[in-house]
Write a protein that holds these residues in place. Structure first.
Motif, PDB file in Angstrom:
ATOM      1  N   PHE A 116      37.407  39.378  46.506  1.00 36.62           N
ATOM      2  CA  PHE A 116      38.848  38.725  46.490  1.00 36.62           C
ATOM      3  C   PHE A 116      39.747  39.528  47.078  1.00 36.62           C
ATOM      4  O   PHE A 116      40.860  39.338  47.500  1.00 36.62           O
ATOM      5  CB  PHE A 116      39.206  38.212  45.122  1.00 36.62           C
ATOM      6  N   GLN A 117      39.768  40.976  46.904  1.00 36.68           N
ATOM      7  CA  GLN A 117      40.666  41.929  47.196  1.00 36.68           C
ATOM      8  C   GLN A 117      40.325  42.550  48.635  1.00 36.68           C
ATOM      9  O   GLN A 117      41.030  43.676  48.855  1.00 36.68           O
ATOM     10  CB  GLN A 117      40.786  43.047  46.010  1.00 36.68           C
ATOM     11  N   ALA A 118      39.393  42.107  49.266  1.00 37.56           N
ATOM     12  CA  ALA A 118      39.123  42.645  50.666  1.00 37.56           C
ATOM     13  C   ALA A 118      40.294  42.440  51.639  1.00 37.56           C
ATOM     14  O   ALA A 118      41.102  41.620  51.646  1.00 37.56           O
ATOM     15  CB  ALA A 118      37.941  41.710  51.310  1.00 37.56           C
ATOM     16  N   GLY A 119      40.530  43.705  52.296  1.00 35.39           N
ATOM     17  CA  GLY A 119      41.599  43.794  53.276  1.00 35.39           C
ATOM     18  C   GLY A 119      42.610  44.138  52.851  1.00 35.39           C
ATOM     19  O   GLY A 119      43.777  44.490  53.315  1.00 35.39           O
ATOM     20  N   ILE A 120      42.904  44.760  51.210  1.00 34.57           N
ATOM     21  CA  ILE A 120      44.139  45.305  50.762  1.00 34.57           C
ATOM     22  C   ILE A 120      43.736  46.538  50.131  1.00 34.57           C
ATOM     23  O   ILE A 120      42.602  46.906  49.934  1.00 34.57           O
ATOM     24  CB  ILE A 120      44.651  44.386  49.740  1.00 34.57           C
ATOM     25  N   ARG A 121      44.478  47.475  49.792  1.00 35.95           N
ATOM     26  CA  ARG A 121      44.452  48.515  49.299  1.00 35.95           C
ATOM     27  C   ARG A 121      44.966  48.375  47.691  1.00 35.95           C
ATOM     28  O   ARG A 121      45.992  47.949  47.628  1.00 35.95           O
ATOM     29  CB  ARG A 121      45.178  49.633  49.928  1.00 35.95           C
ATOM     30  N   VAL A 122      43.964  48.325  46.846  1.00 32.07           N
ATOM     31  CA  VAL A 122      44.188  47.998  45.323  1.00 32.07           C
ATOM     32  C   VAL A 122      45.009  49.293  44.763  1.00 32.07           C
ATOM     33  O   VAL A 122      44.449  50.447  44.746  1.00 32.07           O
ATOM     34  CB  VAL A 122      42.900  47.694  44.665  1.00 32.07           C
ATOM     35  N   PRO A 123      46.095  48.964  44.156  1.00 30.07           N
ATOM     36  CA  PRO A 123      46.703  50.209  43.389  1.00 30.07           C
ATOM     37  C   PRO A 123      45.841  50.696  42.446  1.00 30.07           C
ATOM     38  O   PRO A 123      45.185  50.043  41.866  1.00 30.07           O
ATOM     39  CB  PRO A 123      48.178  49.607  42.911  1.00 30.07           C
ATOM     40  N   GLU A 124      46.163  51.990  41.877  1.00 31.65           N
ATOM     41  CA  GLU A 124      45.294  52.362  40.829  1.00 31.65           C
ATOM     42  C   GLU A 124      45.598  51.924  39.564  1.00 31.65           C
ATOM     43  O   GLU A 124      44.648  51.874  38.702  1.00 31.65           O
ATOM     44  CB  GLU A 124      45.514  54.090  40.822  1.00 31.65           C
ATOM     45  N   ASP A 125      46.838  51.324  39.205  1.00 32.23           N
ATOM     46  CA  ASP A 125      47.001  50.695  37.743  1.00 32.23           C
ATOM     47  C   ASP A 125      46.731  49.223  38.009  1.00 32.23           C
ATOM     48  O   ASP A 125      47.055  48.304  37.044  1.00 32.23           O
ATOM     49  CB  ASP A 125      48.529  51.126  37.379  1.00 32.23           C
ATOM     50  N   SER A 126      46.144  48.537  38.936  1.00 36.25           N
ATOM     51  CA  SER A 126      45.971  47.500  39.259  1.00 36.25           C
ATOM     52  C   SER A 126      45.121  46.705  38.173  1.00 36.25           C
ATOM     53  O   SER A 126      45.242  45.727  37.627  1.00 36.25           O
ATOM     54  CB  SER A 126      45.293  46.937  40.763  1.00 36.25           C
ATOM     55  N   LEU A 127      44.093  47.478  37.956  1.00 34.40           N
ATOM     56  CA  LEU A 127      43.173  46.927  36.824  1.00 34.40           C
ATOM     57  C   LEU A 127      43.697  47.062  35.428  1.00 34.40           C
ATOM     58  O   LEU A 127      43.419  46.336  34.741  1.00 34.40           O
ATOM     59  CB  LEU A 127      41.721  47.690  36.756  1.00 34.40           C
ATOM     60  N   GLY A 128      44.636  47.836  35.322  1.00 31.60           N
ATOM     61  CA  GLY A 128      45.289  48.191  34.062  1.00 31.60           C
ATOM     62  C   GLY A 128      46.220  46.843  33.804  1.00 31.60           C
ATOM     63  O   GLY A 128      46.653  46.589  32.744  1.00 31.60           O
ATOM     64  N   GLN A 129      46.589  46.139  34.966  1.00 33.77           N
ATOM     65  CA  GLN A 129      47.418  44.952  34.946  1.00 33.77           C
ATOM     66  C   GLN A 129      46.545  43.757  34.434  1.00 33.77           C
ATOM     67  O   GLN A 129      47.166  42.653  34.358  1.00 33.77           O
ATOM     68  CB  GLN A 129      48.202  44.775  36.145  1.00 33.77           C
ATOM     69  N   VAL A 130      45.107  43.798  34.687  1.00 28.37           N
ATOM     70  CA  VAL A 130      44.420  42.613  34.531  1.00 28.37           C
ATOM     71  C   VAL A 130      44.274  42.014  32.829  1.00 28.37           C
ATOM     72  O   VAL A 130      44.107  43.247  32.408  1.00 28.37           O
ATOM     73  CB  VAL A 130      43.006  42.810  35.247  1.00 28.37           C
ATOM     74  N   ALA A 158      33.426  44.579  38.234  1.00 28.87           N
ATOM     75  CA  ALA A 158      34.403  43.516  37.973  1.00 28.87           C
ATOM     76  C   ALA A 158      34.047  42.233  38.887  1.00 28.87           C
ATOM     77  O   ALA A 158      33.864  42.469  40.042  1.00 28.87           O
ATOM     78  CB  ALA A 158      35.749  44.356  38.343  1.00 28.87           C
ATOM     79  N   ARG A 159      34.270  41.186  38.221  1.00 26.79           N
ATOM     80  CA  ARG A 159      33.996  39.904  38.805  1.00 26.79           C
ATOM     81  C   ARG A 159      35.194  38.841  38.482  1.00 26.79           C
ATOM     82  O   ARG A 159      35.662  38.894  37.245  1.00 26.79           O
ATOM     83  CB  ARG A 159      32.644  39.109  38.442  1.00 26.79           C
ATOM     84  N   LEU A 160      35.590  37.998  39.436  1.00 28.57           N
ATOM     85  CA  LEU A 160      36.724  37.192  39.256  1.00 28.57           C
ATOM     86  C   LEU A 160      36.060  35.766  39.025  1.00 28.57           C
ATOM     87  O   LEU A 160      35.520  35.414  39.816  1.00 28.57           O
ATOM     88  CB  LEU A 160      37.734  37.342  40.298  1.00 28.57           C
ATOM     89  N   GLU A 177      40.163  34.288  35.222  1.00 28.98           N
ATOM     90  CA  GLU A 177      40.014  35.742  34.388  1.00 28.98           C
ATOM     91  C   GLU A 177      38.965  36.537  35.232  1.00 28.98           C
ATOM     92  O   GLU A 177      38.332  36.488  36.017  1.00 28.98           O
ATOM     93  CB  GLU A 177      39.234  35.156  32.925  1.00 28.98           C
ATOM     94  N   VAL A 178      39.204  37.780  34.785  1.00 23.26           N
ATOM     95  CA  VAL A 178      38.255  38.931  35.379  1.00 23.26           C
ATOM     96  C   VAL A 178      37.526  39.397  34.237  1.00 23.26           C
ATOM     97  O   VAL A 178      37.916  39.808  33.052  1.00 23.26           O
ATOM     98  CB  VAL A 178      39.270  40.203  35.741  1.00 23.26           C
ATOM     99  N   ARG A 179      36.029  39.651  34.745  1.00 18.64           N
ATOM    100  CA  ARG A 179      35.008  40.079  33.688  1.00 18.64           C
ATOM    101  C   ARG A 179      34.421  41.324  34.188  1.00 18.64           C
ATOM    102  O   ARG A 179      34.059  41.514  35.455  1.00 18.64           O
ATOM    103  CB  ARG A 179      34.027  38.982  33.639  1.00 18.64           C
ATOM    104  N   GLY A 180      34.197  41.978  33.148  1.00 20.37           N
ATOM    105  CA  GLY A 180      33.779  43.441  34.027  1.00 20.37           C
ATOM    106  C   GLY A 180      34.915  44.358  34.179  1.00 20.37           C
ATOM    107  O   GLY A 180      36.134  44.073  34.411  1.00 20.37           O
TER     108      GLY A 180
END
Length: 678
Positions: free
Chosen positions: A664-678, A605-607, A597-600
């Motif tokens: 956890f997401q180091a080294g990738i470009r997180v899409p703007e809508d990624s958090l919206g999918q969480v 934000a923390r996984l 789960e993702v908190r915050g």
């Protein structure tokens, strides 16, 4: 005028030797002087003449040093009568100027204020040149000329004029000599003041008689009187004092002494000097005093020592086995080379908000900084360090980055600091801290040296980390080989138990072993790319296909980086292997729940990911923690800087890891809508 007489007079007047002698008196054009005026008055009175003059004859005119009864200060030579007296052996007396062929056509004889009588005593130099005359003139002819008494007086007064001229020349010569001496002294003083060296004059016993201005400043001497008469060798210590004594003895004996050594200023600042001592000889050629010239070579010596220290440091660091030993050796090398009170190399903690020192180096009496420290407690320069910039603080009390924290710094007796960051993959990984108890103007060479030391520390730590990683990989391969054999055995046993015949069992076993090999190739090759966490979990657990229905997998769609995905796969594979050997997957009833789960939100934000086993055999905590357990606890945690909880509860093993989502997401470009999918 008689042409022959005129030619003689003209040649005499123009004689270069005579003119040079006249010029040597430096009297032409000078203002009136009472002594000369008095002699003219005496001559006028003694000879009862209305006109009297001291005349000096130049090449084109006659000039009057003193005169009475005549207004003009000088006249051209065609109006001169004295010119005829220059070459005379004795006094020239012309009773009636109108009757003498030398003077009868002279304008001063034919003019309205006509001269009629002339008597002139030549002014003759010691070398025989006629320079001019002391003369008396009357506007009436005197058939009898001068009386013997008058002639004697005029001659005596002429001699007095020459005596005055000689005295004046001597006085002028003394003045010029004094001026030259003064200029020479001023020049010497300027040379001594301009020299960067410490220049001293010693007596033959080696006591201080003189020290130039730059030398006083270099030795931090405010008043030379306080050190005057001091034996110079006492400014040196240890073996260098003996060198100074030997140099003085050599120079006192007429030779020269030269040496290099350390001597401290009056304020206790050690400096390295290149020294020469030579004799100052008297007129008899014997040494009268000694000249000691000391050149400050501290910077050059320190640069050489620091270069040697860097060379030695690089060689020594290649031999050190662990990070703590590297940190301790680096700190001591930097502290001693720069003459500091404290030096420490620390690693940045996982939160990035502080630094931890396991070992440090200090001078006697200085407080240790071993332990964990927050940047915020000691200044506002952490962002400079995170950008990879060296922080140079000359005075912690006045520097705006540390002024508000000066009380905290004072507890550690820090007056000046130098902080050199070491970066790994663009991230602040460690800092070399250097402290001095007082304000200190850090030089460019000192900063460069500290940066070179920190760079060598970074390389040494990178080497150790690589060696540790290599050892870890080696242990991991061996461990995985053991697990692989156990897995092959378990797959074979399960396949044979559920197969209807050997042919079917062979086909199933072959396909399962092929899948196992592909998965291990993927894990050990490190070829995992950025992907959703659900896919990573599925691939990692695919090896346990027989138990696929016993996994409860849940959690939102989250994309994680490739390196993190590899570490997560290895960790899950290790957990699943242990479950198959000892835990919930070792019987037919156990189950495993894998949930995240993702908190915050945003930067906070923390996984959190959990592995929970149930229904298996009762769990007994292991007597010792093997490599597999260490891999579970540290592998992924070290990658993402997370917190781990591993519990061996009787009802089933439980494992949880929590870390910043960004890690956890180091080294990738997180899409703007990624958090919206969480």
């Amino acid at each position: 005028m008689n042409p022959e007489t005129e030619a003689v007079s003209t040649g005499y007047v123009a004689d270069a030797g005579r003119l040079a002698t006249l010029g040597s008196y430096s009297v032409l054009g000078t203002p009136a002087e009472r002594a000369f005026d008095g002699l003219v008055r005496l001559a006028s009175d003694a000879c009862a003449a209305p006109i009297a003059m001291i005349t000096l004859v130049v090449s084109d005119r006659q000039w009057f040093k003193a005169r009475i009864g005549f207004d003009e200060p000088e006249t051209p030579l065609d109006r001169s009568i004295c010119v005829h007296a220059l070459a005379e052996e004795g006094m020239l007396v012309i009773p009636d100027l109108t009757r003498d062929p030398r003077t009868q056509a002279n304008p001063v004889v034919t003019g309205p204020s006509a001269f009629r009588f002339y008597a002139g005593a030549p002014l003759r130099s010691s070398c025989g040149h006629g320079l001019g005359t002391l003369c008396v003139i009357d506007r009436k002819p005197r058939s009898g000329g001068l009386t013997a008494a008058q002639a004697g007086t005029l001659q005596a007064l002429a001699e007095q004029v020459m005596a005055l001229l000689e005295a004046r020349r001597g006085w002028r010569a003394q003045e010029e000599a004094a001026a030259r001496l003064k200029a020479s002294e001023a020049f010497l003083h300027g040379v001594l003041a301009a020299s960067p060296d410490c220049i001293k004059v010693l007596d033959l016993e080696g006591r201080l008689d003189f020290m130039n201005g730059p030398g006083l400043r270099a030795m931090q001497v405010e008043d030379f009187a306080k050190v005057a008469g001091t034996h110079w060798h006492r400014l040196w210590s240890g073996p260098d004092e003996a060198k100074a004594r030997e140099a003085v003895a050599a120079a006192s004996g007429g030779g020269a002494g030269r040496f290099e050594g350390w001597a401290s200023t009056l304020r206790g600042v050690p400096k390295f000097w290149d020294v020469s001592v030579t004799p100052i000889r008297g007129e008899d050629g014997r040494p009268e005093r000694l000249l000691a010239v000391s050149r400050d070579q501290t910077a050059a010596r320190q640069a050489a020592d620091r270069q040697a220290a860097l060379t030695s440091l690089g060689e020594r660091l290649r031999e050190l086995p662990d990070a703590d030993a590297v940190a301790a050796f680096v700190a001591e090398a930097a502290g001693r080379s720069l003459g500091l009170s404290r030096a420490a190399y620390g690693a940045v903690d996982r939160t990035g908000s502080g630094i931890e020192f396991h070992r440090d180096w200090t001078r006697a009496g200085q407080r240790s900084v071993v332990g964990r420290h927050r940047y915020a407690d000691y200044g506002s320069y952490v962002e400079d360090l995170r950008r990879g910039e060296t922080v140079v603080v000359a005075d912690v009390q006045s520097d705006p980055r540390t002024a508000s924290s000066r009380e905290a710094l004072r507890r550690f007796d820090v007056g000046a600091l130098l902080a050199v960051p070491t970066m790994v993959d663009g991230r602040l990984a460690g800092v070399l801290y250097l402290h001095d108890p007082g304000a200190r103007a850090w030089t460019g060479n000192e900063v460069a040296f500290a940066e070179a030391v920190a760079e060598r520390a970074r390389l040494a730590l990178a080497r150790i980390a690589a060696e540790e990683q290599h050892q870890l990989r080696t242990h991991e391969v061996a461990h995985r080989l053991k697990n692989l054999l156990a897995m092959v055995q378990a797959i074979a046993a399960q396949t044979l138990r559920s197969a209807v015949d050997l042919a079917a069992a062979g086909d199933v076993l072959a396909s399962r072993l092929a899948a196992l090999g592909q998965s291990h190739d993927l894990l050990l090759g490190g070829q995992m790319a950025s992907s959703p966490i659900r896919d990573v979990v599925g691939r990692a657990l695919h090896l346990h296909a027989d138990a696929s229905g016993r996994f409860d997998i849940s959690g939102p769609e989250v994309l994680i980086g490739g390196q993190v995905a590899l570490s997560l796969s290895l960790m899950l594979h290790e957990l699943a292997t242990n479950a198959a050997k000892y835990g919930a997957l070792s019987n037919a009833a156990g189950r495993v729940a894998v949930a995240w789960e993702v908190r915050g939100a945003g930067d906070a934000a923390r996984l959190r990911l959990c592995w929970t086993e149930s229904g298996g055999p009762p769990v007994t905590p292991p007597v010792r923690r093997g490599f597999g357990t260490r891999l579970i606890e540290r592998g992924l945690a070290g990658q993402v800087g997370g917190e781990v909880d591993l519990s061996f509860a009787r009802e089933g093993l439980a494992f949880a890891i929590e870390a910043p989502l960004a890690a956890f997401q180091a080294g990738i470009r997180v899409p703007e809508d990624s958090l919206g999918q969480v």
